[in-house]
Design a protein around this motif. Structure first.
Motif, PDB file in Angstrom:
ATOM      1  N   TYR A  39       0.829  -1.206   0.000  1.00  0.00           N
ATOM      2  CA  TYR A  39       0.000   0.000   0.000  1.00  0.00           C
ATOM      3  C   TYR A  39       0.864   1.256   0.000  1.00  0.00           C
ATOM      4  O   TYR A  39       2.035   1.224   0.362  1.00  0.00           O
ATOM      5  CB  TYR A  39      -0.934   0.006   1.217  1.00  0.00           C
ATOM      6  N   ASP A  40       0.239   2.331  -0.414  1.00  0.00           N
ATOM      7  CA  ASP A  40       0.825   3.666  -0.370  1.00  0.00           C
ATOM      8  C   ASP A  40      -0.113   4.505   0.490  1.00  0.00           C
ATOM      9  O   ASP A  40      -1.215   4.860   0.062  1.00  0.00           O
ATOM     10  CB  ASP A  40       0.935   4.242  -1.790  1.00  0.00           C
ATOM     11  N   SER A  41       0.301   4.798   1.713  1.00  0.00           N
ATOM     12  CA  SER A  41      -0.584   5.528   2.626  1.00  0.00           C
ATOM     13  C   SER A  41      -0.684   7.007   2.284  1.00  0.00           C
ATOM     14  O   SER A  41      -1.544   7.708   2.810  1.00  0.00           O
ATOM     15  CB  SER A  41      -0.120   5.346   4.079  1.00  0.00           C
ATOM     16  N   GLU A  86       2.691   5.806  -5.534  1.00  0.00           N
ATOM     17  CA  GLU A  86       4.075   6.217  -5.792  1.00  0.00           C
ATOM     18  C   GLU A  86       5.003   5.109  -5.302  1.00  0.00           C
ATOM     19  O   GLU A  86       4.965   4.740  -4.121  1.00  0.00           O
ATOM     20  CB  GLU A  86       4.379   7.509  -5.033  1.00  0.00           C
ATOM     21  N   ARG A  87       5.829   4.594  -6.206  1.00  0.00           N
ATOM     22  CA  ARG A  87       6.715   3.479  -5.864  1.00  0.00           C
ATOM     23  C   ARG A  87       7.541   3.779  -4.607  1.00  0.00           C
ATOM     24  O   ARG A  87       7.709   2.914  -3.759  1.00  0.00           O
ATOM     25  CB  ARG A  87       7.629   3.160  -7.038  1.00  0.00           C
ATOM     26  N   ARG A  88       8.008   4.997  -4.459  1.00  0.00           N
ATOM     27  CA  ARG A  88       8.863   5.327  -3.311  1.00  0.00           C
ATOM     28  C   ARG A  88       8.095   5.274  -1.985  1.00  0.00           C
ATOM     29  O   ARG A  88       8.703   5.175  -0.923  1.00  0.00           O
ATOM     30  CB  ARG A  88       9.500   6.699  -3.504  1.00  0.00           C
ATOM     31  N   ASN A  89       6.763   5.351  -2.037  1.00  0.00           N
ATOM     32  CA  ASN A  89       5.948   5.319  -0.823  1.00  0.00           C
ATOM     33  C   ASN A  89       5.400   3.939  -0.492  1.00  0.00           C
ATOM     34  O   ASN A  89       4.718   3.786   0.523  1.00  0.00           O
ATOM     35  CB  ASN A  89       4.760   6.274  -0.960  1.00  0.00           C
ATOM     36  N   LEU A  90       5.657   2.945  -1.340  1.00  0.00           N
ATOM     37  CA  LEU A  90       5.069   1.627  -1.125  1.00  0.00           C
ATOM     38  C   LEU A  90       5.634   0.964   0.127  1.00  0.00           C
ATOM     39  O   LEU A  90       6.839   0.993   0.380  1.00  0.00           O
ATOM     40  CB  LEU A  90       5.293   0.726  -2.338  1.00  0.00           C
ATOM     41  N   ARG A  91       4.743   0.371   0.896  1.00  0.00           N
ATOM     42  CA  ARG A  91       5.078  -0.405   2.091  1.00  0.00           C
ATOM     43  C   ARG A  91       4.401  -1.756   1.952  1.00  0.00           C
ATOM     44  O   ARG A  91       3.339  -1.871   1.349  1.00  0.00           O
ATOM     45  CB  ARG A  91       4.585   0.290   3.361  1.00  0.00           C
ATOM     46  N   ALA A  92       5.012  -2.784   2.545  1.00  0.00           N
ATOM     47  CA  ALA A  92       4.476  -4.136   2.384  1.00  0.00           C
ATOM     48  C   ALA A  92       4.364  -4.856   3.722  1.00  0.00           C
ATOM     49  O   ALA A  92       5.149  -4.628   4.651  1.00  0.00           O
ATOM     50  CB  ALA A  92       5.370  -4.939   1.445  1.00  0.00           C
ATOM     51  N   LYS A  93       3.384  -5.753   3.753  1.00  0.00           N
ATOM     52  CA  LYS A  93       3.199  -6.690   4.856  1.00  0.00           C
ATOM     53  C   LYS A  93       3.037  -8.063   4.204  1.00  0.00           C
ATOM     54  O   LYS A  93       2.288  -8.202   3.231  1.00  0.00           O
ATOM     55  CB  LYS A  93       1.958  -6.326   5.672  1.00  0.00           C
ATOM     56  N   LEU A  94       3.747  -9.060   4.730  1.00  0.00           N
ATOM     57  CA  LEU A  94       3.716 -10.408   4.168  1.00  0.00           C
ATOM     58  C   LEU A  94       3.119 -11.395   5.160  1.00  0.00           C
ATOM     59  O   LEU A  94       3.419 -11.335   6.362  1.00  0.00           O
ATOM     60  CB  LEU A  94       5.130 -10.875   3.808  1.00  0.00           C
ATOM     61  N   GLY A 123      13.091  -2.358  -3.665  1.00  0.00           N
ATOM     62  CA  GLY A 123      13.198  -1.219  -2.762  1.00  0.00           C
ATOM     63  C   GLY A 123      11.902  -0.904  -2.037  1.00  0.00           C
ATOM     64  O   GLY A 123      11.670   0.235  -1.641  1.00  0.00           O
ATOM     65  N   ILE A 124      11.062  -1.923  -1.843  1.00  0.00           N
ATOM     66  CA  ILE A 124       9.791  -1.745  -1.124  1.00  0.00           C
ATOM     67  C   ILE A 124      10.013  -2.154   0.322  1.00  0.00           C
ATOM     68  O   ILE A 124      10.461  -3.270   0.600  1.00  0.00           O
ATOM     69  CB  ILE A 124       8.669  -2.583  -1.772  1.00  0.00           C
ATOM     70  N   LYS A 125       9.719  -1.257   1.238  1.00  0.00           N
ATOM     71  CA  LYS A 125       9.979  -1.504   2.653  1.00  0.00           C
ATOM     72  C   LYS A 125       8.991  -2.515   3.227  1.00  0.00           C
ATOM     73  O   LYS A 125       7.776  -2.342   3.123  1.00  0.00           O
ATOM     74  CB  LYS A 125       9.909  -0.199   3.436  1.00  0.00           C
ATOM     75  N   LEU A 126       9.528  -3.551   3.859  1.00  0.00           N
ATOM     76  CA  LEU A 126       8.720  -4.539   4.569  1.00  0.00           C
ATOM     77  C   LEU A 126       8.502  -4.017   5.983  1.00  0.00           C
ATOM     78  O   LEU A 126       9.457  -3.857   6.752  1.00  0.00           O
ATOM     79  CB  LEU A 126       9.434  -5.893   4.597  1.00  0.00           C
ATOM     80  N   VAL A 127       7.241  -3.719   6.336  1.00  0.00           N
ATOM     81  CA  VAL A 127       6.948  -3.127   7.638  1.00  0.00           C
ATOM     82  C   VAL A 127       6.365  -4.119   8.628  1.00  0.00           C
ATOM     83  O   VAL A 127       6.332  -3.842   9.836  1.00  0.00           O
ATOM     84  CB  VAL A 127       6.021  -1.892   7.511  1.00  0.00           C
ATOM     85  N   ASP A 128       5.905  -5.285   8.136  1.00  0.00           N
ATOM     86  CA  ASP A 128       5.341  -6.287   9.042  1.00  0.00           C
ATOM     87  C   ASP A 128       5.271  -7.617   8.304  1.00  0.00           C
ATOM     88  O   ASP A 128       5.143  -7.646   7.070  1.00  0.00           O
ATOM     89  CB  ASP A 128       3.945  -5.865   9.506  1.00  0.00           C
TER      90      ASP A 128
END
Length: 175
Positions: A39-41, A86-94, A123-128
């Motif tokens: 997601y991009d918050s 925006e690709r730079r704002n993408l965050r991921a949860k797996l 370059g997508i940040k894994l946040v959880d």
């Protein structure tokens, strides 16, 4: 988090969905499969996939290509960006990647490792994450906020022992 009054979309193996609708909730149930909630918050756009195997092996897949992590992850990210994320704002949860405590091929372990490598390479940040172990997971993802509700159930298998017959071999299959 309260999902009452929301529009629920069930994402099954080999599918993905994206949404910018604040009333949408994406849901799935996972075993060894993996689901990426990306997601991009900032733009309030998000999506979820549910893949079964890590890669397509470079084959040209015409039916249900999103069964494979390499194709499912690419499709999800591309669709999010085409909607305005925006690709730079993408965050991921797996989530998912149930592992079996036995030797041999373990798709859950391979799926989880692939998803992590993909996110790092992109370059997508894994946040959880909640990956591995012999657990089933029920996931509800609110794509515009990135919020997740998850329920975990330990997988208990019935006695699968099969009586031995002289001169014969038997195998128990776990589902």
């Amino acid at each position: 988090m309260n999902f009452a009054g929301s529009h629920h979309i069930h994402v099954i193996g080999g599918q993905y969905a994206v949404s910018a609708d604040p009333d949408t909730v994406l849901m799935t149930v996972l075993g060894s499969c993996v689901s990426a909630c990306i997601y991009d918050s900032t733009t309030n756009i998000g999506g979820m996939n549910h893949f079964i195997l890590p890669t397509s092996g470079g084959l040209e897949i015409t039916q249900h290509p999103e069964r494979y992590g390499d194709l499912a992850m690419r499709a999800l990210v591309d669709d999010l960006c085409s909607l305005g994320a925006e690709r730079r704002n993408l965050r991921a949860k797996l989530f998912g990647g149930r592992t079996h405590k036995c030797s041999g091929y373990d798709p859950g372990l391979l799926n989880a490792a692939f998803a992590r490598r993909f996110l790092q390479a992109e370059g997508i940040k894994l946040v959880d994450s909640s990956l591995g172990d012999d657990l089933a997971r029920w996931v509800a993802f609110h794509p515009t906020t990135g919020s997740v509700q998850m329920r975990i159930t330990a997988v208990t298998m019935p006695d699968t022992s099969i009586p031995r017959i002289a001169g014969a071999t038997a195998r128990a299959t776990r589902y």
